[in-house]
Design a protein around this motif. Sequence first.
Motif, PDB file in Angstrom:
ATOM      1  N   TYR A  35       0.844  -1.183   0.000  1.00  0.00           N
ATOM      2  CA  TYR A  35       0.000   0.000   0.000  1.00  0.00           C
ATOM      3  C   TYR A  35       0.887   1.243   0.000  1.00  0.00           C
ATOM      4  O   TYR A  35       2.004   1.232   0.518  1.00  0.00           O
ATOM      5  CB  TYR A  35      -0.901   0.042   1.245  1.00  0.00           C
ATOM      6  N   GLN A  37       0.708   5.383   1.124  1.00  0.00           N
ATOM      7  CA  GLN A  37      -0.055   6.391   1.858  1.00  0.00           C
ATOM      8  C   GLN A  37       0.617   7.739   1.638  1.00  0.00           C
ATOM      9  O   GLN A  37       1.761   7.940   2.058  1.00  0.00           O
ATOM     10  CB  GLN A  37      -0.128   6.055   3.349  1.00  0.00           C
ATOM     11  N   HIS A  42      -4.925   8.303   3.203  1.00  0.00           N
ATOM     12  CA  HIS A  42      -5.153   6.968   3.720  1.00  0.00           C
ATOM     13  C   HIS A  42      -4.428   5.962   2.837  1.00  0.00           C
ATOM     14  O   HIS A  42      -4.076   6.270   1.693  1.00  0.00           O
ATOM     15  CB  HIS A  42      -6.654   6.667   3.762  1.00  0.00           C
ATOM     16  N   PRO A  43      -4.162   4.752   3.340  1.00  0.00           N
ATOM     17  CA  PRO A  43      -3.456   3.744   2.521  1.00  0.00           C
ATOM     18  C   PRO A  43      -4.258   3.387   1.275  1.00  0.00           C
ATOM     19  O   PRO A  43      -5.473   3.196   1.337  1.00  0.00           O
ATOM     20  CB  PRO A  43      -3.326   2.554   3.469  1.00  0.00           C
ATOM     21  N   PHE A  88       3.783   0.750   2.664  1.00  0.00           N
ATOM     22  CA  PHE A  88       3.561  -0.300   3.644  1.00  0.00           C
ATOM     23  C   PHE A  88       3.432  -1.654   2.960  1.00  0.00           C
ATOM     24  O   PHE A  88       2.744  -1.769   1.942  1.00  0.00           O
ATOM     25  CB  PHE A  88       2.242  -0.065   4.406  1.00  0.00           C
TER      26      PHE A  88
END
Lengths: 109, 114
Positions: A35, A37, A42-43, A88
């Motif tokens: 992901y 961000q 937000h992710p 992430f």
Amino acid sequence: GQQVMQIPQYQHVQEGEDFTTYCNSSTTLSNIQWYKQRPGGHPVFLIQLVKSGEVKKQKRLTFQFGEAKKNSSLHITATQTTDVGTYFCAGRVLSTLTFGKGTMLLVSP
Amino acid sequence: EAGVAQSPRYKIIEKRQSVAFWCNPISGHATLYWYQQILGQGPKLLIQFQNNGVVDDSQLPKDRFSAERLKGVDSTLKIQPAKLEDSAVYLCASSLGANTGELFFGEGSRLTVL
């Protein structure tokens, strides 16, 4: 419990340089997701890897899943300022998805 | 297609007060997640629902946090009483299924506990 470690914590590159972040799990994963961000956001899902040794590419981004399904990497070729953000990895064991702490990427023009 | 809706976006409370966050997932998504994201860290799973049943709440501090998804659609996360260390962004996410597939996150609810 399951742990997902991610390194480096932070990287600052010049535009055009390459960037790599590494993810390591304490347990064998069913799949791994990545992901991004953006600051204040937000992710947002980038990709999912499922098979041992899998490699996937999205333009300048290359994602790898290790043979033992316990580690993964994300490599960005020739970074651009639009790549700024925190990346992430998230490892899944059964139905539980555990996120790493992320790698913050800064790109200077 | 509408995304994951969360409210409120921001909330400031004093310690020992209570707060509730609401989430409406993407239509048709059976799995709903609540994550806590403290500044500079990755999202930490608090609770995961499959329809209206709990799949994983092992990291939910049950003495102060509670969550429900009564009709298998929207969900509420409550904190009572709040502590200073609860200051974080509470992210709701949804996915089609529990074992695979991407998570779609809402914008998050930022909580500040004074």
